[in-house]
Write an enzyme that holds these catalytic residues in place. Structure first.
Site, PDB file in Angstrom:
ATOM      1  N   ASN A  67     -10.129 108.948  -6.602  1.00  0.00           N
ATOM      2  CA  ASN A  67      -9.043 109.403  -5.739  1.00  0.00           C
ATOM      3  C   ASN A  67      -9.626 109.867  -4.414  1.00  0.00           C
ATOM      4  OD1 ASN A  67      -7.372 109.380  -8.206  1.00  0.00           O
ATOM      5  ND2 ASN A  67      -8.639 111.140  -8.723  1.00  0.00           N
ATOM      6  N   GLY A  91     -14.799 107.573 -17.067  1.00  0.00           N
ATOM      7  CA  GLY A  91     -15.912 108.409 -16.631  1.00  0.00           C
ATOM      8  C   GLY A  91     -15.528 109.231 -15.410  1.00  0.00           C
ATOM      9  N   GLU A 110      -4.832 105.195 -11.806  1.00  0.00           N
ATOM     10  CA  GLU A 110      -5.275 103.813 -11.873  1.00  0.00           C
ATOM     11  C   GLU A 110      -5.226 103.342 -13.319  1.00  0.00           C
ATOM     12  OE1 GLU A 110      -8.689 100.900 -10.009  1.00  0.00           O
ATOM     13  OE2 GLU A 110      -9.280 102.861 -10.646  1.00  0.00           O
ATOM     14  N   GLU A 117     -18.478 106.641  -7.313  1.00  0.00           N
ATOM     15  CA  GLU A 117     -17.158 107.053  -6.813  1.00  0.00           C
ATOM     16  C   GLU A 117     -17.204 107.258  -5.298  1.00  0.00           C
ATOM     17  OE1 GLU A 117     -15.017 106.459  -8.924  1.00  0.00           O
ATOM     18  OE2 GLU A 117     -16.286 106.532 -10.716  1.00  0.00           O
TER      19      GLU A 117
END
Ligand code: BES
Ligand code: ZN
Length: 856
Positions: A272, A268, A132, A305
């Site tokens: 995925n 950080g 990304e 995440e």
């Protein structure tokens, strides 16, 4: 098809069968891929993304296995490969097969290498990916745009002694014929997803035992010997995964969940699907030895995440202009989950502090709307800023409060279900929230998302009426007549009763009949709204007498708004400093953080001769609470109070330059060396920073050594940043050298330079260093993001001479940091120099006229 950054849509990918073979000795990789595509009209040329790859062979096969060989050229500038075929390929399904090679660089993007030392001190490497926003094209030729979703099947060919991780489960591992000592690890098909979410990690790694949540195994991976640091991450990972499944009513979209710590990592963490990658400080922590903030960091990042597995991975923004749909939601959801996990951490109050950074940038003339045009890749990277994350999350919080939890959640669920495995934009979100709530969402929300800036609501009393008016808030004058629809919560004392009211402020001004005598009023009750408040003087002083009855978030907002008004020149600095005096008994760490931040700002604009007096003021404000808290916590003290003690001691010793604190810190630090339990873990980083501030050569050497020998990521980080906290220029110069000579990882170097740029003892030195070493830094630091983060430090170069020099440097070199970044830094710097020119005299007079207590 003129857009050099968007691919034509005549050919669309459906599936990638990818085989990669990294070489961890030569730092190269070989690749082979078959992309199943649909050709929509006859083409003899196909454009897709590729950069820094050498493409060797290309062929296209149709459904009847007819194969057409092609040739390629790669245009490094537009990051595209052009596949040319001797004949037109007919519409229908084709399989494109490409072979290619690339380099495992050390730039922390694409397919890259990360270096570390094993337990015996030997140098080791692993290979990892970071795609990304637009770097999948560095690892394999692809349609590298978020709406070109496809299924990925990955095979990694690696040394038999290593492990390979990718997005899904391992299907099979088998020897490779003709390659002794190698194995091929093949992973199951991924869900249909965007290229930027593909990941591979290869190295000598070990995993914890899996923890299962509704059948999904969760593991933490790290280099050998660090597993003991995985407990916090595993706990919040399991908690938040369950939390989100329940909140969304949608199962986790992957088939397993690996959390992987990578020693060199640019940001950080990265979401995925099924293979989340982290920098070590964001995943691995020693619960016993870490501070509250360090533990909270791990919890927040993991929850963030995990939230992306739905917001971002399952439903993805159609293009980078809509990045907030990923990042603002993940930030908002991260807080919902962490708040549910540890209510005592007061997550939403802490959010006040991070939101403040969005208020700061969004108060600039050079701000941008949350949703903002993106063309080139560098502009996509520049979208990862406080406006996307913090303003975005704040606006969602405001909307959630406005609609009510349940309706908001229903809208979110509809949105996710409707666009699962596909892409969406802001309109889609509005539609879903509108269906769930029956309210006209765009009407209220568009101005918050599609326009920059935010309002300040002014409150005054007129007889028995409360008058609220709104206008855009900016630090530098700006005549912007726009109004917002602001969901306003009001809490007031009317006669002897407490009255709360919710309303939508749509006009420039409204009058509210309070039906009695208005004693005091809090506008933005609960601090959910993304706006500032200014009170007429009588209301302001009425409120200042009520501080004890206000919850922390409202006290926080009161100080933060007063400080912003001071920086904007609406409140004289002495009035603000008088206000801080009323907070000498404050015990909330977030409130203190805004006060300490403002005193730090004053320290950067004040003339050096007056600095000792400012230090005395800092001691005056901080000492009473420090005296009450003492240096060690009573048995039952909560985490926030413990962290506050650390924060205050650190500031008292550095910004307050308190000699007593220096002495005590020295003594306690020495004791901690023999007995780690001699100090509370929250105090230890404060000791290190104080000793650096007060220290010299001996401490510098000691801390440099401890940085190298640290046994946890947090310990390493404390000692590293302490090297930016010394005051002697030669020592700071040595730290600067370490940022480009390999001693400091390039993932940290830009932040260390930024830290010295904001130090009043090092900023001139650091600025000179940046100018001299610019080319080296561009070459060494991870992609453009490193430079961008580092340059944030220029906002602290608050003298007219430095400002002019900074401007000259960036213009003469035509430096572009992506999006509006540089403009924003320059405006923040300008605000500081204007503040200095306007306030220095008043500030110095204030500091001289007061007989400050605790001047030691
Ligand atoms: N998607 C981002 C990672 C990222 C950031 C990729 C910038 C490309 C450019 C990830 O979800 C993220 O937001 N990470 C944050 C941590 C989070 C807790 C705010 C980060 O890396 O700082
Ligand atoms: Zn994110």
């Amino acid at each position: 098809m003129d857009d050099p950054y968007r691919l034509p849509t005549t050919v669309l990918p459906a599936r990638y069968d990818l085989k990669l073979e990294p070489d961890l000795e030569r730092f190269t990789f070989k690749g082979e891929e078959t992309i199943t595509v649909t050709i929509r009209e006859p083409v003899s040329e196909i454009l897709l993304n590729a950069v820094e790859l050498e493409i060797h062979e290309v062929s296209a096969g149709d459904a009847r296995d007819r194969v057409v060989r092609g040739t390629t050229t790669v245009d490094e500038k537009t990051e595209r490969a052009r596949l040319s075929f001797p004949e037109a390929l007919a519409p229908g399904e084709w399989r494109l097969t490409l072979t290619f090679t690339g380099v495992l660089t050390d730039k922390l993007h694409g397919f890259y290498r990360s270096r570390y030392k094993d337990a015996n001190g030997n140098e080791r490497y692993l290979a990892a990916t970071q795609f990304e926003a637009t770097d999948a094209r560095r690892a394999f030729p692809c349609w590298d745009e978020p709406d070109k979703k496809a299924v990925f099947q990955v095979t990694l060919v690696i040394d038999a002694s290593l492990v390979a991780i990718s997005n899904s489960r391992v299907l099979r591992e088998e020897p490779v014929p003709g390659k002794a000592g190698k194995k091929a690890v093949t992973f199951a098909d991924s869900i249909k997803m965007s290229t930027y979410l593909v990941a591979f990690v290869v190295g000598e790694l070990e995993a914890t035992e899996p923890v299962r949540v509704n059948g999904t195994p969760i593991r933490v991976w790290c280099i050998l010997g660090k597993q003991r640091l995985a407990h916090v991450a595993l706990e919040i990972a399991a908690y938040s995964l369950r939390f989100f499944q329940e909140y969304y009513g949608i199962p986790y979209p992957g088939d397993k969940l690996d959390l992987i710590a990578i020693p060199d990592f640019a940001s950080g963490a990265m979401e995925n699907l099924g293979a989340i990658t982290f920098r070590e400080t964001a995943l691995l922590v020693d619960r016993q030895a870490a501070t509250h903030s360090e533990i909270e960091r791990v919890a927040v990042v993991v929850a963030h995440e995990n939230a992306h597995m739905w917001f971002g991975d399952l439903v993805t923004m159609a293009w980078w202009n809509g990045l907030w749909l990923n990042e603002a939601f993940a930030t908002f959801m991260e807080m919902l989950a962490v708040d549910a996990w540890k209510p005592e951490w007061e997550t939403w109050v802490a959010f006040g502090v991070s939101r403040a950074s969005a208020f700061a940038v969004d108060g600039l003339q050079s701000t941008r709307p949350i949703e903002f045009q993106v063309t080139a890749p560098k502009d996509a990277d520049a979208m990862f800023d406080v406006l996307t994350y913090e303003k975005g999350a704040a606006v969602l919080r405001m909307l959630q409060q406005h609609l009510g939890h349940d309706r908001f959640r229903d809208g979110v669920n509809r949105y996710l279900k409707k666009h699962a495995h596909a892409n969406a934009d802001t309109r889609d979100l509005w539609a879903a929230l509108g269906e769930a709530s029956g309210q006209p969402i765009p009407d209220v929300m568009d101005a918050w998302i599609f326009r920059g800036g935010y309002p300040v609501v002014t409150a005054r009393r007129e007889g028995k009426q409360l008058v609220l008016s709104q206008k855009r808030f900016t630090y530098l004058p700006c005549d912007d007549p726009q109004v917002w629809k602001i969901p306003v919560g009001v809490k007031m004392k009317v006669n002897d009763a407490l009255v709360t009211k919710k309303l939508l402020l749509e006009d420039p001004e409204i009058r509210i009949d309070v039906g009695g005598t208005l004693g005091w009023v809090v506008v933005n009750e609960g601090g959910h709204g993304f706006y500032r408040v200014r009170y007429a003087p009588d209301l302001q002083s009425a409120l200042e007498n009520e501080l004890e009855s206000l919850p922390p978030i409202e006290r926080f907002q009161l100080v933060a708004d007063a400080w912003a008004a001071t920086v904007a020149g609406l409140v004289p600095v002495n009035e603000y400093l008088d206000l801080t005096e009323k907070f000498r008994n404050e015990t909330d760490k977030n409130v203190w953080s805004v006060i300490i931040g403002s005193l730090g700002y004053l320290n950067r604009v004040i003339d050096p001769e007056a600095r000792p007096r400012l230090e005395a003021l800092v001691r005056d404000r901080l000492s009473p609470v420090v005296a009450r808290l003492g240096w060690s916590p009573p048995a039952a003290e909560n985490d926030l109070r413990r962290q506050l003690r650390g924060d205050l001691l650190r500031s008292l010793g550095t910004l307050g330059n308190d000699q007593n604190v220096h002495g005590k810190a020295r003594e306690l630090y020495a004791r901690v060396q023999d007995d780690p339990s001699a100090a509370d873990p929250n105090v230890v980083p404060a000791l290190i920073h104080i000793l650096a501030h007060a220290g010299e050569e001996a401490e510098y050497q000691e801390f440099s050594g401890k940085f190298k020998r640290a046994t946890t990521p947090q310990e390493e980080q404390r000692y590293l940043y302490s090297l930016a906290g010394f005051r002697q220029p030669p020592l700071l110069q040595r730290t600067l050298e370490k940022t480009i000579n390999g001693e400091i990882r390039t993932q940290d170097a830009p932040f260390v330079v930024r830290s010295i740029l904001t130090s009043v003892y090092g900023r001139e030195l650091a600025w000179r260093f940046v100018k001299e070493q610019w080319e080296a830094m561009e070459r060494l630091f991870p992609s453009k993001a490193g430079i961008r983060r580092m340059c944030e430090g220029i906002t602290a170069l608050a003298t007219p001479e430095l400002e002019a020099d900074v401007k000259q440097f960036f213009t003469s070199r035509r430096i572009d940091l992506g999006g509006k970044t540089l403009e924003q830094y320059m405006e923040q710097l300008h605000i500081a120099t204007v503040f200095k020119a306007r306030e220095t005299a008043a500030l110095t007079a204030y500091l001289s006229s007061r007989v400050l207590k605790n001047t030691c």
